[in-house]
Design a protein around this motif. Sequence first.
Motif, mmCIF file in Angstrom:
data_model
loop_
_atom_site.group_PDB
_atom_site.id
_atom_site.type_symbol
_atom_site.label_atom_id
_atom_site.label_comp_id
_atom_site.label_asym_id
_atom_site.label_seq_id
_atom_site.Cartn_x
_atom_site.Cartn_y
_atom_site.Cartn_z
ATOM 1 N N GLY A 43 0.750 -1.245 0.000
ATOM 2 C CA GLY A 43 0.000 0.000 0.000
ATOM 3 C C GLY A 43 0.779 1.294 0.000
ATOM 4 N N GLN A 44 2.055 1.286 0.368
ATOM 5 C CA GLN A 44 2.794 2.536 0.419
ATOM 6 C C GLN A 44 3.037 3.141 -0.959
ATOM 7 O OE1 GLN A 44 6.246 1.702 2.930
ATOM 8 N NE2 GLN A 44 5.305 3.096 4.409
ATOM 9 N N ASP A 45 3.224 2.282 -1.958
ATOM 10 C CA ASP A 45 3.550 2.855 -3.263
ATOM 11 C C ASP A 45 2.928 2.131 -4.459
ATOM 12 O OD1 ASP A 45 5.039 0.545 -3.231
ATOM 13 O OD2 ASP A 45 6.912 1.485 -3.826
ATOM 14 N N ILE A 46 1.971 1.262 -4.211
ATOM 15 C CA ILE A 46 1.338 0.588 -5.341
ATOM 16 C C ILE A 46 0.441 1.577 -6.085
ATOM 17 C CG2 ILE A 46 -0.656 -0.240 -4.029
ATOM 18 C CD1 ILE A 46 -0.550 -2.802 -5.787
ATOM 19 N N ALA A 47 0.456 1.483 -7.384
ATOM 20 C CA ALA A 47 -0.467 2.273 -8.214
ATOM 21 C C ALA A 47 -1.565 1.299 -8.650
ATOM 22 C CB ALA A 47 0.257 2.870 -9.403
ATOM 23 N N PHE A 48 -2.734 1.415 -8.047
ATOM 24 C CA PHE A 48 -3.804 0.463 -8.320
ATOM 25 C C PHE A 48 -4.272 0.508 -9.772
ATOM 26 C CE2 PHE A 48 -3.986 0.973 -3.713
ATOM 27 C CZ PHE A 48 -3.966 -0.355 -3.328
ATOM 28 N N SER A 49 -3.992 1.619 -10.445
ATOM 29 C CA SER A 49 -4.373 1.723 -11.854
ATOM 30 C C SER A 49 -3.287 1.200 -12.797
ATOM 31 C CB SER A 49 -4.678 3.183 -12.202
ATOM 32 O OG SER A 49 -3.526 3.975 -11.961
ATOM 33 N N SER A 50 -2.162 0.758 -12.230
ATOM 34 C CA SER A 50 -1.035 0.295 -13.036
ATOM 35 C C SER A 50 -1.145 -1.200 -13.330
ATOM 36 C CB SER A 50 0.281 0.585 -12.304
ATOM 37 O OG SER A 50 1.348 -0.120 -12.899
ATOM 38 N N SER A 51 -1.232 -1.542 -14.597
ATOM 39 C CA SER A 51 -1.271 -2.968 -14.946
ATOM 40 C C SER A 51 0.068 -3.629 -14.620
ATOM 41 C CB SER A 51 -1.630 -3.149 -16.421
ATOM 42 O OG SER A 51 -0.656 -2.541 -17.243
ATOM 43 N N CYS A 52 1.148 -2.857 -14.683
ATOM 44 C CA CYS A 52 2.472 -3.393 -14.331
ATOM 45 C C CYS A 52 2.517 -3.781 -12.858
ATOM 46 C CB CYS A 52 3.549 -2.361 -14.653
ATOM 47 S SG CYS A 52 5.224 -2.929 -14.289
ATOM 48 N N ASP A 53 2.034 -2.885 -11.970
ATOM 49 C CA ASP A 53 2.014 -3.199 -10.539
ATOM 50 C C ASP A 53 1.114 -4.400 -10.252
ATOM 51 O OD1 ASP A 53 3.842 -1.325 -9.764
ATOM 52 O OD2 ASP A 53 2.434 -0.063 -8.648
ATOM 53 N N LEU A 54 -0.015 -4.457 -10.914
ATOM 54 C CA LEU A 54 -0.926 -5.580 -10.727
ATOM 55 C C LEU A 54 -0.258 -6.892 -11.143
ATOM 56 C CD1 LEU A 54 -3.716 -6.587 -9.915
ATOM 57 C CD2 LEU A 54 -4.467 -6.141 -12.253
ATOM 58 N N THR A 55 0.445 -6.873 -12.254
ATOM 59 C CA THR A 55 1.165 -8.064 -12.728
ATOM 60 C C THR A 55 2.245 -8.465 -11.726
ATOM 61 O OG1 THR A 55 0.748 -7.502 -15.035
ATOM 62 C CG2 THR A 55 2.588 -8.995 -14.608
#
Length: 160
Positions: A123-135
């Motif tokens: 939660g500190q730096d995830i971008a929930f709209s980022s498909s890269c972060d989700l992957t």
Amino acid sequence: ATRPPHPWPSAAVLWSRVLSERLKPQLVASSVAGRFMDTHQPFICGVVEGFYGRPWTMEQRKVLFKWMQRWGLNVYMYGPKDDLKHRLMWREAYSVEESAQLSALVSAARDRRVEFVYAISPGQDIAFSSSCDLTLLKQKLRQRSSPADKPKSRVTRQKP
């Protein structure tokens, strides 16, 4: 005699045990009164390793599993805040050695009839709209849910 890994868990665990014993008559009364209560689900009661500071060693955790079995506790959640790959560096996969240690920990918990729950705190730096972060998050969770761990482990997302 082996000392507890940390003074807080024993107090917290014993308090949760006391509360569960005190709530049992109320829960039974609730079900008798016609309120919905699923009696087929076990009561989840255990220990969360989710504090800041030096994480427990693997050996201390194994001692904890032994105590948990003795006390009738059934769930252990792994989420130490100072495990960098759990929190700040969550995008990085565990090394082969680290992954093997965690798998051995899952097995040790299973041997004591304790369910191992892996928590991740991006939660500190995830971008929930980022498909890269989700992957990357999915890859991390897949790494921790290897076939050897699947019979008794589950993965949860923990809020920071």
